[in-house]
Write a protein that holds these residues in place. Structure first.
Motif, PDB file in Angstrom:
ATOM      1  N   LYS A   2       0.809  -1.137   0.099  1.00 16.27           N
ATOM      2  CA  LYS A   2      -0.011   0.182  -0.029  1.00 16.27           C
ATOM      3  C   LYS A   2       0.724   1.213  -0.004  1.00 16.27           C
ATOM      4  CE  LYS A   2      -3.747   2.162   2.479  1.00 16.27           C
ATOM      5  NZ  LYS A   2      -4.528   1.814   3.845  1.00 16.27           N
ATOM      6  N   LYS A   4       0.869   5.246   0.497  1.00 11.48           N
ATOM      7  CA  LYS A   4       0.165   6.081   1.093  1.00 11.48           C
ATOM      8  C   LYS A   4       0.474   7.394   0.685  1.00 11.48           C
ATOM      9  CE  LYS A   4       0.282   3.271   5.285  1.00 11.48           C
ATOM     10  NZ  LYS A   4       0.941   2.850   6.602  1.00 11.48           N
ATOM     11  N   ILE A  35      -8.133   1.137  -3.676  1.00 15.70           N
ATOM     12  CA  ILE A  35      -8.237   0.566  -2.260  1.00 15.70           C
ATOM     13  C   ILE A  35      -9.657   0.483  -1.908  1.00 15.70           C
ATOM     14  CG2 ILE A  35      -7.325   0.405   0.032  1.00 15.70           C
ATOM     15  CD1 ILE A  35      -5.032   2.208  -0.980  1.00 15.70           C
ATOM     16  N   LYS A  36     -10.271  -0.794  -1.184  1.00 13.99           N
ATOM     17  CA  LYS A  36     -11.632  -0.807  -0.654  1.00 13.99           C
ATOM     18  C   LYS A  36     -11.324  -1.889   0.448  1.00 13.99           C
ATOM     19  CE  LYS A  36     -16.262  -2.036  -1.637  1.00 13.99           C
ATOM     20  NZ  LYS A  36     -17.185  -2.513  -2.501  1.00 13.99           N
ATOM     21  N   ASN A  37     -11.714  -1.520   1.621  1.00 14.00           N
ATOM     22  CA  ASN A  37     -11.721  -2.346   2.708  1.00 14.00           C
ATOM     23  C   ASN A  37     -10.098  -2.533   3.223  1.00 14.00           C
ATOM     24  OD1 ASN A  37     -14.458  -2.106   3.188  1.00 14.00           O
ATOM     25  ND2 ASN A  37     -14.546  -3.957   2.015  1.00 14.00           N
ATOM     26  N   ASP A  38      -9.190  -1.715   2.862  1.00 11.30           N
ATOM     27  CA  ASP A  38      -7.923  -1.696   3.053  1.00 11.30           C
ATOM     28  C   ASP A  38      -7.396  -2.976   2.494  1.00 11.30           C
ATOM     29  OD1 ASP A  38      -5.810  -0.337   4.325  1.00 11.30           O
ATOM     30  OD2 ASP A  38      -5.349  -1.709   6.098  1.00 11.30           O
ATOM     31  N   LEU A  39      -7.790  -3.179   1.382  1.00 15.84           N
ATOM     32  CA  LEU A  39      -7.291  -4.312   0.188  1.00 15.84           C
ATOM     33  C   LEU A  39      -7.459  -3.712  -1.358  1.00 15.84           C
ATOM     34  CD1 LEU A  39      -9.093  -7.535   1.590  1.00 15.84           C
ATOM     35  CD2 LEU A  39      -6.573  -7.037   1.765  1.00 15.84           C
ATOM     36  N   PHE A  76      -2.427   0.533  -4.166  1.00 14.68           N
ATOM     37  CA  PHE A  76      -1.654  -0.708  -4.016  1.00 14.68           C
ATOM     38  C   PHE A  76      -0.881  -0.815  -5.463  1.00 14.68           C
ATOM     39  CE2 PHE A  76      -4.154  -1.805  -0.192  1.00 14.68           C
ATOM     40  CZ  PHE A  76      -3.492  -2.597   0.401  1.00 14.68           C
TER      41      PHE A  76
END
Length: 128
Positions: A2, A4, A35-39, A76
């Motif tokens: 990821k 940032k 990114i969705k739901n930290d994935l 990501f």
């Protein structure tokens, strides 16, 4: 991994640590995802970034400057080894770091898996 990103940034290169390398050249695909739901969620962009290069034990740098990759929000980034032949013996292993988490999948369209306690040794150089 990821990224940032919080302000306009250009990705210059991707660096990944390998060990037990037993091949000369290897072919990799670099992908970017929203990114969705930290994935990782949906693939970003239509560019097919495939890089073939000599690989060595230790850090390997993949120059991405010519792809003009610009992002303003978190994304990501993934690197995918492209097997040269079916049932190929393990050409290398990824170096890792303790703590953190690794997000991976076994095929291009497979389900993302989260492994806690280990992270692949990888970093990206950005210009902001």
């Amino acid at each position: 991994k990821k990224l940032k990103i919080k302000k306009p940034s250009k990705i210059l290169d991707l660096n990944i640590a390998l060990r037990n390398v037993n091949i000369g050249k290897a072919k990799f695909r670099v992908n970017f995802y929203s990114i969705k739901n930290d994935l990782p969620f949906e693939k970003i962009g239509t560019k097919n970034i495939v890089i073939e290069k000599q690989v060595v034990n230790g850090w390997n740098t993949f120059d991405l400057k010519r792809y003009d990759l610009k992002f303003e929000t978190p994304v990501f980034i993934s690197i995918e080894y492209l097997t040269q032949k079916y049932n190929e013996q393990e050409p290398f292993q990824y170096n890792g770091q303790l703590l953190g988490r690794a997000i991976s999948r076994s095929s291009s369209l497979g389900k993302w898996n989260v492994q806690k306690g280990v992270t692949i040794a990888m970093y990206v150089t950005l210009r902001q």
